[in-house]
Design a protein around this motif. Sequence first.
Motif, PDB file in Angstrom:
ATOM      1  N   SER A  42       0.818  -1.216   0.000  1.00 11.16           N
ATOM      2  CA  SER A  42       0.000   0.000   0.000  1.00 11.16           C
ATOM      3  C   SER A  42       0.851   1.266   0.000  1.00 11.16           C
ATOM      4  O   SER A  42       0.426   2.295  -0.509  1.00 11.16           O
ATOM      5  N   ARG A  48       0.726  -0.459  -6.314  1.00  9.20           N
ATOM      6  CA  ARG A  48      -0.677  -0.551  -5.896  1.00  9.20           C
ATOM      7  C   ARG A  48      -1.620  -0.286  -7.068  1.00  9.20           C
ATOM      8  O   ARG A  48      -2.589  -1.019  -7.277  1.00  9.20           O
ATOM      9  N   GLN A  80      -7.589  -2.290   4.182  1.00  7.97           N
ATOM     10  CA  GLN A  80      -8.102  -0.975   3.769  1.00  7.97           C
ATOM     11  C   GLN A  80      -7.708  -0.681   2.324  1.00  7.97           C
ATOM     12  O   GLN A  80      -8.525  -0.170   1.547  1.00  7.97           O
ATOM     13  N   ALA A  81      -6.490  -0.987   1.940  1.00  5.66           N
ATOM     14  CA  ALA A  81      -6.040  -0.752   0.553  1.00  5.66           C
ATOM     15  C   ALA A  81      -6.834  -1.605  -0.429  1.00  5.66           C
ATOM     16  O   ALA A  81      -7.253  -1.125  -1.484  1.00  5.66           O
ATOM     17  N   LYS A  83      -9.838  -2.735  -0.051  1.00  4.18           N
ATOM     18  CA  LYS A  83     -11.195  -2.169  -0.109  1.00  4.18           C
ATOM     19  C   LYS A  83     -11.215  -0.911  -0.980  1.00  4.18           C
ATOM     20  O   LYS A  83     -12.063  -0.767  -1.859  1.00  4.18           O
ATOM     21  N   GLN A  84     -10.286  -0.005  -0.752  1.00  5.09           N
ATOM     22  CA  GLN A  84     -10.227   1.245  -1.520  1.00  5.09           C
ATOM     23  C   GLN A  84      -9.980   0.992  -3.004  1.00  5.09           C
ATOM     24  O   GLN A  84     -10.514   1.696  -3.858  1.00  5.09           O
ATOM     25  N   ASP A  85      -9.153  -0.005  -3.305  1.00  2.09           N
ATOM     26  CA  ASP A  85      -8.778  -0.269  -4.698  1.00  2.09           C
ATOM     27  C   ASP A  85      -9.781  -1.157  -5.425  1.00  2.09           C
ATOM     28  O   ASP A  85      -9.641  -1.395  -6.623  1.00  2.09           O
ATOM     29  N   GLY A  86     -10.768  -1.681  -4.705  1.00  6.97           N
ATOM     30  CA  GLY A  86     -11.772  -2.530  -5.329  1.00  6.97           C
ATOM     31  C   GLY A  86     -11.237  -3.883  -5.771  1.00  6.97           C
ATOM     32  O   GLY A  86     -11.724  -4.464  -6.739  1.00  6.97           O
TER      33      GLY A  86
END
Length: 139
Positions: A42, A48, A80-81, A83-86
Amino acid sequence: TGGLSEGDVAPDFKIESTSEEQPAFKLANMKGRYVLLSFWASYDATSRVKNAALSKEVRDYDRIKMISVSFDHYASVYRQAVKQDGIQLPESYVETEGANSKAFQAYGLENGFGNYLLDSNGVIIAKNLDAEELSSYLN
């Protein structure tokens, strides 16, 4: 990335189970399938972004399995990464040992994160692909 080249057999590695969310993984269990190994963290924006783009590219292909390995030291940061990156890969793992892990060392990642496309025998057929290059391989 490090000293591995096209034509080399990809070094085997294992990631221990950390929870029900992350079962153990061993690369040798993937023999017989085409595999895209994507190494990232991340804190490394380039790796990423590339990991997220590759994961979207492989979604529609059954003949290749993408294994996404993050080298974040904290599973919470990794989650979290993702989730944020899908990232919607069932084969997404975090290796909290980071640079001390056997996978990190075997793939020479001290020179930067990257990815490797392996044939069904575990031989590296391409490395450091972006989503467009991967698409051309898959088509």
